[in-house]
Structures are given as structure tokens and as C-alpha cells.
Design a protein around this motif. Structure first.
Motif, mmCIF file in Angstrom:
data_model
loop_
_atom_site.group_PDB
_atom_site.id
_atom_site.type_symbol
_atom_site.label_atom_id
_atom_site.label_comp_id
_atom_site.label_asym_id
_atom_site.label_seq_id
_atom_site.Cartn_x
_atom_site.Cartn_y
_atom_site.Cartn_z
ATOM 1 N N GLY A 117 0.816 -1.211 0.000
ATOM 2 C CA GLY A 117 0.000 0.000 0.000
ATOM 3 C C GLY A 117 0.848 1.258 0.000
ATOM 4 O O GLY A 117 0.596 2.206 -0.757
ATOM 5 N N ILE A 118 1.880 1.283 0.849
ATOM 6 C CA ILE A 118 2.757 2.450 0.921
ATOM 7 C C ILE A 118 3.467 2.681 -0.415
ATOM 8 O O ILE A 118 3.522 3.806 -0.923
ATOM 9 C CB ILE A 118 3.784 2.264 2.051
ATOM 10 C CG1 ILE A 118 3.090 2.283 3.417
ATOM 11 C CG2 ILE A 118 4.856 3.350 1.991
ATOM 12 C CD1 ILE A 118 3.986 1.881 4.565
ATOM 13 N N ILE A 119 3.998 1.613 -0.989
ATOM 14 C CA ILE A 119 4.781 1.736 -2.220
ATOM 15 C C ILE A 119 3.901 2.160 -3.393
ATOM 16 O O ILE A 119 4.232 3.096 -4.132
ATOM 17 C CB ILE A 119 5.498 0.412 -2.528
ATOM 18 C CG1 ILE A 119 6.525 0.098 -1.449
ATOM 19 C CG2 ILE A 119 6.183 0.485 -3.899
ATOM 20 C CD1 ILE A 119 7.081 -1.311 -1.506
ATOM 21 N N PHE A 120 2.762 1.503 -3.567
ATOM 22 C CA PHE A 120 1.929 1.795 -4.724
ATOM 23 C C PHE A 120 1.269 3.163 -4.637
ATOM 24 O O PHE A 120 1.063 3.818 -5.662
ATOM 25 C CB PHE A 120 0.881 0.689 -4.931
ATOM 26 C CG PHE A 120 1.361 -0.419 -5.808
ATOM 27 C CD1 PHE A 120 1.070 -0.439 -7.153
ATOM 28 C CD2 PHE A 120 2.153 -1.439 -5.277
ATOM 29 C CE1 PHE A 120 1.534 -1.457 -7.975
ATOM 30 C CE2 PHE A 120 2.612 -2.461 -6.084
ATOM 31 C CZ PHE A 120 2.306 -2.470 -7.436
ATOM 32 N N LYS A 121 0.939 3.606 -3.435
ATOM 33 C CA LYS A 121 0.403 4.971 -3.314
ATOM 34 C C LYS A 121 1.464 5.984 -3.712
ATOM 35 O O LYS A 121 1.163 7.001 -4.349
ATOM 36 C CB LYS A 121 -0.083 5.220 -1.893
ATOM 37 C CG LYS A 121 -1.417 4.553 -1.587
ATOM 38 C CD LYS A 121 -1.983 5.000 -0.258
ATOM 39 C CE LYS A 121 -3.375 4.407 -0.043
ATOM 40 N NZ LYS A 121 -3.994 4.857 1.218
ATOM 41 N N GLY A 122 2.719 5.703 -3.335
ATOM 42 C CA GLY A 122 3.805 6.588 -3.740
ATOM 43 C C GLY A 122 4.039 6.565 -5.235
ATOM 44 O O GLY A 122 4.265 7.602 -5.859
#
Length: 327
Positions: free
Chosen positions: A48-53
């Protein structure tokens, strides 16, 4: 990411199983599967953190690594320092040398490699830092996963990246089945046969289940209850004699996947006050409980006092969360 009470409560379901298994293995013979539940949670949150970024074109690998280091390293460092101090006074020289070596490999997040060479997980009952193998696996995943996604993001669309993650999941799962039968020690400790569990969490984020809005409450509850049933079932039907992880680890991990997909915000199972507190303290509880559990066999402490060890693990987990993690 927004705080998910259901995931925080799921952490409590995982850490309680691990603690009970290590103090009272006959009560919860498959409690070690709680670690696999943790892997799914980590994969979901990190994806979630990576793809939102990536979606916002503002993802920083350096900031990601710093955030993960702030989350993991301070509490682990205090535990290792405490073991070095107490070990100096209360362990024999040879065992103290082992503690020093394990502190080094744990802080470098390569302890899983060392443990895979030295013996099986269930045979290493007197090692004070054996449990750090899972932290090493997660850290290695944290290093490789975002770097890989940033690299392929330059050449592939988000849709194709999702498909690549699915393929990696299938590859790791098949590898896990094969490795568990042929190299049981290595398959338990090393990242490649375990990566599918973390990637399953990523798939939970990338492919959320869309429920019928008219029956959303019933559907959410059914998903959650099914997930809880699969996890609890795993805690009772598996044991140290079970080939692990392999295909059998799919039962607790798919249970965790279902609970994450259900997204029950006010569940009486994961949302109760006790599980919310234990979920917040779960990382530190995990860190402290194992050295305490090992102390009973190493120092010959009467097992009737193990309940004190459980309570002490929770207390130290709470103090570690308040004094170290929150700061």
C-alpha cells in the motif's frame, strides 16, 4: 495509510498465538503460524505504501528504508543490548559468545541465514535470538521489494506490474512446496520460499474484493469469520511435525487475507479494546517473549511459573512500545 483497526486486531491474533505456543506448546501446537499471519499483514501494508507513492509519483526508496528502520531497529537494539548485559553475568562463556554472534547477525538482518545452517527451528530451543529470523526475512523483503517495483515501474504499466506480482507469488508458492519437501530447514528460514506470504498481502491490497453494497455487512462478516476460522484451525491442527511452510501455510495466510479483505471497522473480534492494545504492542511483545521463554529451559525455572513469563512479555512489550517505539 489510514489506520486499520481490523489489521491492528489481527496482529493481536497473531502474536498471542506465537506467545502461547512458545510458553505452552501443547496448548496451541500450531501457534507458530502466527508469524505467517504477520507476513501477510506486512506485505499488505508495504504494498500500500509503495503503490500509493508510485501512483502519486512521489515514492522515495530512501524515506521508505528510513521509516522501516525507525520501526524495527530501535526496539530490537535495546533487546540485544539487554541480552548482552544480562548474558555477561548469567550465561556461560560459550553461550555468551553465541549471544554476541547472534546479536551481530540479528542487527545485520541476516540471522535467518545463520539459523538455516545451524539447525531446524524446532530444535533450537535454547537460542535467545532465534525469533529474529522472521525480522531478517521481513527486512530483506523491505530492501528488495520497493527497489524492484521502482525499477520495473520505469518500463511497465501499473496493470502489468500487478500481473508480475501475481506471477512472483505463484513462483514463490510453488518453490515453497518443493523446498519444504527437499530442504526443510532452508525453506523455513529463507526469503524465497516465504516471499509468497508477503506477496499474498500485496495481492490483498492490489486486488480488493468488491462486495455487494446491499449485503455488505453480511458479506464482510462472513469473510471475517471464515478468515478467523482458518487461522484458529491452523493453530490447533498443525504442529512442529508439520512440513512448513509449504502448501499448508496457505490455510492461515488465506485466513489473514480474508480478514484484510473484509475490512470490518467495528468487529467485536479484531476491534475489541484488548486486541487493539495488544496489536499496538505486538512487535515489542514478539521481541521480548522469546528470550523470556528460553530462560525457563536454560536456567531450569519451574514451568508452573510460565504464566509470569507470559505476563512479563506483555508488560515489557507495553513498556518498549511506550518508551521506544512511540519515540
Amino acid at each position: 495509510m489510514n489506520f486499520r483497526k481490523d489489521i491492528n486486531g489481527l496482529r493481536a491474533v497473531a502474536v498471542l498465538a506465537v506467545v502461547i505456543f512458545h510458553f505452552y506448546p501443547s496448548l496451541l501446537t500450531g501457534g507458530f503460524a502466527g508469524v505467517d499471519v504477520f507476513f501477510v499483514i506486512s506485505g499488505f501494508l508495504m504494498t500500500g505504501i509503495i503503490f500509493k507513492g508510485l501512483d502519486n509519483n512521489n515514492f522515495s526508496i530512501l524515506n521508505f528504508y528510513i521509516a522501516r528502520a525507525n520501526r524495527i531497529i530501535p526496539a530490537l537494539a535495546i533487546l540485544c543490548l539487554t541480552l548482552l548485559i544480562f548474558g555477561y553475568f548469567f550465561t556461560i562463556p560459550w553461550d555468551y559468545k553465541t549471544i554476541g554472534r547472534d546479536v551481530a547477525t540479528s542487527m545485520l538482518f541476516i540471522s535467518n541465514f545463520m539459523f538455516s545452517i545451524r539447525g531446524g527451528y524446532f530444535e533450537s530451543t535454547d537460542n535467545f535470538l532465534l525469533h529474529t529470523w522472521s525480522l531478517s526475512v521481513e527486512w530483506q523483503f523491505y530492501i528488495i521489494y520497493p527497489a524492484f517495483l521502482v525499477l520495473i515501474n520505469k518500463y511497465f504499466s501499473i496493470k502489468n506490474i500487478k500481473n508480475i506480482i501475481l506471477l512472483l507469488f505463484l513462483f514463490s508458492f510453488i518453490l515453497s512446496i518443493f523446498a519444504t519437501q527437499n530442504w526443510p530447514k532452508e525453506s523455513y528460514f529463507l526469503l524465497p520460499p516465504i516471499a509468497w506470504e508477503l506477496l499474498l498481502g500485496g495481492i490483498a491490497y492490489l486486488y480488493p474484493i468488491k462486495l455487494n453494497n446491499k449485503k455488505i455487512y453480511k458479506n464482510d462478516r462472513a469473510l471475517e469469520l471464515t478468515g478467523v476460522f482458518l487461522i484458529i484451525l491452523s493453530y490447533f491442527i498443525f504442529s512442529k511435525n508439520t512440513a512448513w511452510p509449504g502448501y499448508l501455510a496457505f490455510i492461515p495466510t488465506i485466513g489473514a487475507w480474508l480478514i484484510i479483505q473484509a475490512q470490518r471497522k467495528n468487529s467485536y473480534i479484531t476491534g475489541n479494546v484488548l486486541f487493539q492494545k495488544l496489536g499496538l504492542w505486538s512487535y515489542s511483545i514478539y521481541l521480548w517473549h522469546w528470550p523470556i521463554a528460553v530462560s525457563y529451559s536454560y536456567f531450569g525455572i519451574n514451568e508452573k511459573y510460565k504464566i509470569i513469563g507470559v505476563l512479563l512479555s506483555i508488560l515489557l512489550g507495553y513498556l518498549s512500545f511506550i518508551l521506544i517505539e512511540k519515540r
